[in-house]
Design a protein around this motif. Structure first.
Motif, PDB file in Angstrom:
ATOM      1  N   CYS A 111     -21.694 -44.785  45.172  1.00 18.46           N
ATOM      2  CA  CYS A 111     -21.228 -44.177  46.417  1.00 18.46           C
ATOM      3  C   CYS A 111     -21.994 -42.886  46.700  1.00 18.46           C
ATOM      4  O   CYS A 111     -22.753 -42.398  45.867  1.00 18.46           O
ATOM      5  CB  CYS A 111     -19.731 -43.887  46.329  1.00 18.46           C
ATOM      6  SG  CYS A 111     -18.699 -45.366  46.142  1.00 18.46           S
ATOM      7  N   MET A 112     -21.779 -42.339  47.884  1.00 18.73           N
ATOM      8  CA  MET A 112     -22.333 -41.036  48.262  1.00 18.73           C
ATOM      9  C   MET A 112     -21.206 -40.204  48.863  1.00 18.73           C
ATOM     10  O   MET A 112     -20.322 -40.738  49.532  1.00 18.73           O
ATOM     11  CB  MET A 112     -23.486 -41.197  49.254  1.00 18.73           C
ATOM     12  CG  MET A 112     -24.589 -42.109  48.758  1.00 18.73           C
ATOM     13  SD  MET A 112     -26.026 -42.109  49.863  1.00 18.73           S
ATOM     14  CE  MET A 112     -26.505 -43.849  49.782  1.00 18.73           C
ATOM     15  N   ASP A 113     -21.235 -38.889  48.617  1.00 15.30           N
ATOM     16  CA  ASP A 113     -20.128 -38.017  49.014  1.00 15.30           C
ATOM     17  C   ASP A 113     -20.581 -36.869  49.908  1.00 15.30           C
ATOM     18  O   ASP A 113     -21.670 -36.323  49.718  1.00 15.30           O
ATOM     19  CB  ASP A 113     -19.472 -37.401  47.785  1.00 15.30           C
ATOM     20  CG  ASP A 113     -18.752 -38.414  46.915  1.00 15.30           C
ATOM     21  OD1 ASP A 113     -17.552 -38.223  46.677  1.00 15.30           O
ATOM     22  OD2 ASP A 113     -19.377 -39.384  46.471  1.00 15.30           O
ATOM     23  N   ILE A 114     -19.713 -36.504  50.847  1.00 18.22           N
ATOM     24  CA  ILE A 114     -19.774 -35.206  51.511  1.00 18.22           C
ATOM     25  C   ILE A 114     -18.649 -34.369  50.923  1.00 18.22           C
ATOM     26  O   ILE A 114     -17.489 -34.783  50.934  1.00 18.22           O
ATOM     27  CB  ILE A 114     -19.583 -35.313  53.032  1.00 18.22           C
ATOM     28  CG1 ILE A 114     -20.796 -35.974  53.689  1.00 18.22           C
ATOM     29  CG2 ILE A 114     -19.361 -33.928  53.640  1.00 18.22           C
ATOM     30  CD1 ILE A 114     -20.634 -36.174  55.190  1.00 18.22           C
ATOM     31  N   ILE A 115     -18.990 -33.206  50.385  1.00 22.35           N
ATOM     32  CA  ILE A 115     -17.990 -32.289  49.816  1.00 22.35           C
ATOM     33  C   ILE A 115     -18.018 -31.004  50.639  1.00 22.35           C
ATOM     34  O   ILE A 115     -19.024 -30.294  50.660  1.00 22.35           O
ATOM     35  CB  ILE A 115     -18.279 -31.987  48.344  1.00 22.35           C
ATOM     36  CG1 ILE A 115     -18.369 -33.297  47.535  1.00 22.35           C
ATOM     37  CG2 ILE A 115     -17.196 -31.082  47.762  1.00 22.35           C
ATOM     38  CD1 ILE A 115     -18.788 -33.091  46.085  1.00 22.35           C
ATOM     39  N   TRP A 116     -16.898 -30.721  51.331  1.00 28.06           N
ATOM     40  CA  TRP A 116     -16.821 -29.555  52.216  1.00 28.06           C
ATOM     41  C   TRP A 116     -15.845 -28.546  51.633  1.00 28.06           C
ATOM     42  O   TRP A 116     -14.745 -28.897  51.240  1.00 28.06           O
ATOM     43  CB  TRP A 116     -16.365 -29.994  53.599  1.00 28.06           C
ATOM     44  CG  TRP A 116     -16.496 -28.929  54.641  1.00 28.06           C
ATOM     45  CD1 TRP A 116     -15.513 -28.135  55.158  1.00 28.06           C
ATOM     46  CD2 TRP A 116     -17.698 -28.541  55.318  1.00 28.06           C
ATOM     47  NE1 TRP A 116     -16.022 -27.270  56.103  1.00 28.06           N
ATOM     48  CE2 TRP A 116     -17.368 -27.496  56.222  1.00 28.06           C
ATOM     49  CE3 TRP A 116     -19.026 -28.961  55.232  1.00 28.06           C
ATOM     50  CZ2 TRP A 116     -18.306 -26.883  57.028  1.00 28.06           C
ATOM     51  CZ3 TRP A 116     -19.967 -28.349  56.042  1.00 28.06           C
ATOM     52  CH2 TRP A 116     -19.609 -27.321  56.935  1.00 28.06           C
ATOM     53  N   GLU A 117     -16.248 -27.281  51.557  1.00 29.51           N
ATOM     54  CA  GLU A 117     -15.390 -26.222  51.036  1.00 29.51           C
ATOM     55  C   GLU A 117     -15.325 -25.074  52.034  1.00 29.51           C
ATOM     56  O   GLU A 117     -16.282 -24.833  52.775  1.00 29.51           O
ATOM     57  CB  GLU A 117     -15.912 -25.700  49.690  1.00 29.51           C
ATOM     58  CG  GLU A 117     -15.762 -26.684  48.544  1.00 29.51           C
ATOM     59  CD  GLU A 117     -16.082 -26.039  47.206  1.00 29.51           C
ATOM     60  OE1 GLU A 117     -16.713 -24.956  47.208  1.00 29.51           O
ATOM     61  OE2 GLU A 117     -15.700 -26.594  46.170  1.00 29.51           O
ATOM     62  N   TRP A 118     -14.199 -24.360  52.027  1.00 32.44           N
ATOM     63  CA  TRP A 118     -14.058 -23.206  52.892  1.00 32.44           C
ATOM     64  C   TRP A 118     -13.140 -22.176  52.249  1.00 32.44           C
ATOM     65  O   TRP A 118     -12.313 -22.488  51.402  1.00 32.44           O
ATOM     66  CB  TRP A 118     -13.537 -23.607  54.269  1.00 32.44           C
ATOM     67  CG  TRP A 118     -12.165 -24.213  54.282  1.00 32.44           C
ATOM     68  CD1 TRP A 118     -10.984 -23.604  54.560  1.00 32.44           C
ATOM     69  CD2 TRP A 118     -11.830 -25.580  54.009  1.00 32.44           C
ATOM     70  NE1 TRP A 118      -9.940 -24.480  54.481  1.00 32.44           N
ATOM     71  CE2 TRP A 118     -10.434 -25.715  54.142  1.00 32.44           C
ATOM     72  CE3 TRP A 118     -12.581 -26.717  53.659  1.00 32.44           C
ATOM     73  CZ2 TRP A 118      -9.765 -26.915  53.933  1.00 32.44           C
ATOM     74  CZ3 TRP A 118     -11.921 -27.917  53.459  1.00 32.44           C
ATOM     75  CH2 TRP A 118     -10.535 -28.006  53.599  1.00 32.44           C
ATOM     76  N   ASP A 119     -13.317 -20.928  52.672  1.00 30.53           N
ATOM     77  CA  ASP A 119     -12.528 -19.810  52.156  1.00 30.53           C
ATOM     78  C   ASP A 119     -11.448 -19.461  53.165  1.00 30.53           C
ATOM     79  O   ASP A 119     -11.745 -19.132  54.322  1.00 30.53           O
ATOM     80  CB  ASP A 119     -13.443 -18.605  51.913  1.00 30.53           C
ATOM     81  CG  ASP A 119     -12.763 -17.501  51.121  1.00 30.53           C
ATOM     82  OD1 ASP A 119     -11.712 -17.017  51.586  1.00 30.53           O
ATOM     83  OD2 ASP A 119     -13.292 -17.118  50.060  1.00 30.53           O
ATOM     84  N   GLU A 120     -10.191 -19.539  52.742  1.00 34.63           N
ATOM     85  CA  GLU A 120      -9.070 -19.280  53.642  1.00 34.63           C
ATOM     86  C   GLU A 120      -9.032 -17.826  54.119  1.00 34.63           C
ATOM     87  O   GLU A 120      -8.498 -17.523  55.182  1.00 34.63           O
ATOM     88  CB  GLU A 120      -7.749 -19.614  52.933  1.00 34.63           C
ATOM     89  CG  GLU A 120      -7.586 -21.083  52.584  1.00 34.63           C
ATOM     90  CD  GLU A 120      -7.163 -21.913  53.777  1.00 34.63           C
ATOM     91  OE1 GLU A 120      -7.180 -21.383  54.897  1.00 34.63           O
ATOM     92  OE2 GLU A 120      -6.823 -23.096  53.594  1.00 34.63           O
ATOM     93  N   ILE A 121      -9.600 -16.908  53.340  1.00 34.45           N
ATOM     94  CA  ILE A 121      -9.533 -15.487  53.682  1.00 34.45           C
ATOM     95  C   ILE A 121     -10.704 -15.077  54.575  1.00 34.45           C
ATOM     96  O   ILE A 121     -10.516 -14.484  55.641  1.00 34.45           O
ATOM     97  CB  ILE A 121      -9.515 -14.631  52.403  1.00 34.45           C
ATOM     98  CG1 ILE A 121      -8.259 -14.954  51.582  1.00 34.45           C
ATOM     99  CG2 ILE A 121      -9.578 -13.151  52.756  1.00 34.45           C
ATOM    100  CD1 ILE A 121      -8.179 -14.224  50.258  1.00 34.45           C
ATOM    101  N   THR A 122     -11.919 -15.396  54.148  1.00 36.01           N
ATOM    102  CA  THR A 122     -13.095 -14.963  54.905  1.00 36.01           C
ATOM    103  C   THR A 122     -13.456 -15.915  56.039  1.00 36.01           C
ATOM    104  O   THR A 122     -14.155 -15.524  56.977  1.00 36.01           O
ATOM    105  CB  THR A 122     -14.309 -14.841  53.977  1.00 36.01           C
ATOM    106  OG1 THR A 122     -14.680 -16.149  53.494  1.00 36.01           O
ATOM    107  CG2 THR A 122     -13.996 -13.938  52.792  1.00 36.01           C
ATOM    108  N   GLY A 123     -13.032 -17.167  55.928  1.00 35.33           N
ATOM    109  CA  GLY A 123     -13.387 -18.154  56.938  1.00 35.33           C
ATOM    110  C   GLY A 123     -14.729 -18.813  56.698  1.00 35.33           C
ATOM    111  O   GLY A 123     -15.124 -19.723  57.424  1.00 35.33           O
TER     112      GLY A 123
END
Length: 287
Positions: free
Chosen positions: A70-82
């Motif tokens: 398989c192939m993946d997209i992994i998305w991350e974000w910071d709740e404080i800084t945006g």
């Protein structure tokens, strides 16, 4: 598209801990699963553990990542800084250890795992160079941040993120991504025969020369037809090993059913992808 997922179900090195959430019916021909902060990620974790005089987290055993095709997209974000960003993980052909920790409590992670035959329907670029890569999402999905990244950050629950992802993916499908019937016919043949397929059989099913088929697979999947078949065969063997009691007869049945020349051939081929023998892989999966 015919639902090829009914023919093939790839699993991780520790299926019971994969934390996968299946997509809705409309996306199952294309998407293997979603995973992320609300589910157990495939990446290894470092959990705090009580210990006299020790307050720092104690490292757990590194996670073994095996080729699941398989192939993946992994998305991350910071709740404080945006701040947000993500990576696209191409198809792997060898095992590796991952030792990163879970994101801090103020960071979130959401991932989409694609079946190898479907990534090209969503990507904006060819997939010729995706073998064993980890690249910024924008290199292959130029509108991902604008059309989904911000919606993932705005969602409050994992279920809401799945809903947002499914809406984005279905919209991309409606736009009519490029595909190729000859390549898809060969993929069907690989899955139908559980990876135990010859070059001649693939050429016949695709209706094009082996040279043309090689070019199509490298453009739409990123690897050769032979390597694709080898990965599919490995995953089918691994699934059977994981689901059924292991015995001498079972091993011989696998040798015969998957066209290995002898048991050592099966074990050596399996070890190339899993990094362990079948017995070692089972012990790790159940530990």
């Amino acid at each position: 598209m015919i639902d090829l997922s009914e023919l093939y179900y790839p699993i991780t090195a520790k299926p019971a801990e994969a934390g996968e959430v299946l997509p809705g019916k409309a996306l199952r021909p294309y998407i293997r699963c979603f995973w992320g902060a609300a589910a157990l990620p495939q990446a290894p974790v470092f959990e705090p553990e009580a210990s006299p005089g020790h307050t720092a987290p104690l490292p757990m055993e590194p996670e073994i990542i095996i080729p699941d095709s398989c192939m993946d997209i992994i998305w991350e974000w910071d709740e404080i800084t945006g701040g947000s960003g993500g990576i696209f993980c191409g198809i792997n052909d060898s095992p590796f250890e991952a030792g990163q920790a879970l994101p801090p409590s103020d960071r979130q992670r959401f991932a989409i795992r694609f079946h190898f035959w479907a990534v090209h329907l969503f990507a904006d670029e060819h997939l010729r160079d995706v073998l064993n890569i980890h690249a910024p999402v924008e290199h292959y999905f130029t509108a991902f941040r604008r059309e989904l990244g911000q919606r993932l950050r705005a969602a409050h629950t994992f279920a809401e993120r799945i809903a947002a992802a499914e809406a984005y993916l279905l919209k991309r499908l409606e736009q009519g991504g490029r595909s190729n019937d000859s390549m898809m016919n060969a993929v069907y043949s690989i899955l139908k025969r559980r990876g135990a397929v010859t070059a001649g059989e693939l050429e016949s099913s695709a209706g094009v020369s082996s040279r043309q088929l090689e070019r199509l697979f490298r453009e739409y999947i990123g690897i050769s037809p032979k390597k694709t078949a080898d990965l599919v065969r490995f995953q089918n063997v691994w699934l059977e090993l994981y689901q059924l009691p292991l015995s001498a007869k079972a091993m011989q049945d696998l040798v015969y059913g998957y066209r290995y020349s002898h048991q050592s051939h099966l074990i050596n081929s399996f070890k190339k992808f899993a990094g362990r023998t079948p017995l070692e892989a089972l012990a790790y999966a159940r530990r």
